[in-house]
Design an enzyme around this catalytic site. Structure first.
Site, mmCIF file in Angstrom:
data_model
loop_
_atom_site.group_PDB
_atom_site.id
_atom_site.type_symbol
_atom_site.label_atom_id
_atom_site.label_comp_id
_atom_site.label_asym_id
_atom_site.label_seq_id
_atom_site.Cartn_x
_atom_site.Cartn_y
_atom_site.Cartn_z
ATOM 1 C CG ASN A 7 37.580 34.798 41.113
ATOM 2 O OD1 ASN A 7 37.098 35.332 40.112
ATOM 3 N ND2 ASN A 7 37.271 35.180 42.349
ATOM 4 C CE LYS B 252 39.340 37.900 43.376
ATOM 5 N NZ LYS B 252 39.828 38.366 44.663
ATOM 6 C CG HIS C 10 34.401 35.970 45.674
ATOM 7 N ND1 HIS C 10 34.838 37.183 46.159
ATOM 8 C CD2 HIS C 10 35.516 35.224 45.464
ATOM 9 C CE1 HIS C 10 36.165 37.167 46.227
ATOM 10 N NE2 HIS C 10 36.590 35.982 45.813
ATOM 11 C CD GLU D 282 36.844 40.257 45.464
ATOM 12 O OE1 GLU D 282 36.533 39.966 44.302
ATOM 13 O OE2 GLU D 282 38.004 40.101 45.917
ATOM 14 C CD GLU E 183 37.919 32.454 47.979
ATOM 15 O OE1 GLU E 183 38.917 32.256 47.282
ATOM 16 O OE2 GLU E 183 37.078 33.322 47.729
ATOM 17 N N GLY F 127 43.421 38.693 48.755
ATOM 18 C CA GLY F 127 44.089 39.857 48.182
ATOM 19 C C GLY F 127 44.961 40.623 49.159
ATOM 20 C CB SER G 207 47.067 35.549 49.835
ATOM 21 O OG SER G 207 46.473 36.837 49.954
ATOM 22 N N GLY H 160 44.563 36.601 42.317
ATOM 23 C CA GLY H 160 45.651 37.344 41.673
ATOM 24 C C GLY H 160 46.649 36.481 40.908
HETATM 25 P P1 PGA Z 1 43.468 36.172 45.917
HETATM 26 O O1 PGA Z 1 41.898 36.026 45.682
HETATM 27 O O2 PGA Z 1 44.098 34.866 45.515
HETATM 28 O O3 PGA Z 1 43.890 37.300 45.029
HETATM 29 O O4 PGA Z 1 43.673 36.460 47.382
HETATM 30 C C1 PGA Z 1 41.238 34.823 45.982
HETATM 31 C C2 PGA Z 1 39.780 34.941 45.700
HETATM 32 O O5 PGA Z 1 39.202 36.021 45.924
HETATM 33 O O6 PGA Z 1 39.134 33.977 45.242
#
Ligand code: PGA
Length: 262
Positions: free
Chosen positions: A14, A16, A99, A101, A171, A177, A217, A239
């Site tokens: 992803n 983003k 998601h 976010e 998640e 993150g 993460s 990330g």
């Molecule tokens: P992250 O994000 O691996 O940076 O923690 C995961 C996600 O939001 O799908």
């Protein structure tokens, strides 16, 4: 009962709000070369502007290109929004919906997410539905109640056949993150709970076929241990999916799971 090892491993990045068209094409071209002999299913959820270039670069390779959001109407006066038809036209085969976010920054609730899920499944896109509890809910023991509510409301009126085109990404919000990856044990407990919830509503065979990804993460260092859990069928990587080398290492963890499962 279908054995756990029958489910393919599905790793999705992803991105983003990162990268440019040229960067996405170069990344996918390199990734296509690396994954050409892999049995792992690989996908990249890229920003809208990069879907066509990424899909062109992925042509002939086993990399699915998808989007990170979609609107729930077919078309109409919705300035700034995008439809399933447009996503497919651009080259997307799947879409991430719900998601955290989107839930927190853009106020998407379960009812709206449900409308998006139904629209996308009806319009022939594979859906990666994200669910997960916040830190406070985690600390106060509400994880299962939250997951139950999210599954019930986000998948309301979704039929048994449509479940086949669904991936669920667990998640935990506190792990996204933050470098605070859920331990494999914590993630496995939630995945097991999710699979049981699906079995209760859509039957055991559908639940045994369902891909449940973990996200939050994920790094090359923790991917293998997560994938070794029986109900963790894949990973949704934020990330670490921006860096080719790290993403490739995560994809290659699949081999370890295959070996330990046989
Ligand atoms: P992250 O994000 O691996 O940076 O923690 C995961 C996600 O939001 O799908």
């Amino acid at each position: 009962v279908i054995a756990e090892s029958v489910r393919p491993t599905v790793i999705i990045g992803n991105w983003k709000m990162h990268k440019t068209i040229a960067e996405s094409a170069a990344f996918v071209t390199s990734l296509a070369f690396v994954v050409r002999h892999s049995s792992t299913q690989v996908g990249l959820a890229v920003p809208y502007t990069m879907i066509t270039a990424a899909a062109d670069a992925a042509r002939g390779a086993l990399i699915a290109i998808g989007a990170q959001n979609v609107f729930d109407a077919e078309e109409g006066p919705y300035t700034g929004e995008i439809s399933c038809r447009m996503l497919k036209d651009a080259g997307a085969s799947f879409v991430i919906i719900g998601h955290s976010e989107r839930r927190h920054l853009f106020h998407e609730d379960n009812a709206w997410i449900n409308r998006k899920v139904k629209r996308a499944l009806n319009d022939g896109l594979r859906v990666v539905l994200c669910i997960g509890e916040t830190l406070e809910q985690h600390q106060t023991g509400k994880t299962h109640a939250v997951l139950h509510e999210q599954l019930t409301e986000c998948l309301k009126d979704v039929g048994e056949r449509q479940i086949e085109s669904l991936i669920i990404a667990y998640e935990p919000v506190w792990a996204i993150g933050t470098n605070q990856t859920a331990t494999p044990e914590i993630a496995q407990a939630s995945h097991h709970f999710i699979r049981n919830e699906i079995a209760k509503k859509w039957g055991k065979p559908a639940s045994e076929r369902l891909i449940i990804q973990y996200g939050g993460s994920v790094k090359p260092e923790n991917a293998a241990a997560l994938l070794n859990e029986p109900d963790i069928d894949g990973l949704l990587v934020g990330g670490a999916s921006l860096v080719l080398d790290a993403f490739v290492k995560i994809i290659q963890c699949h081999k370890i799971k295959t070996q330990s499962a046989t």
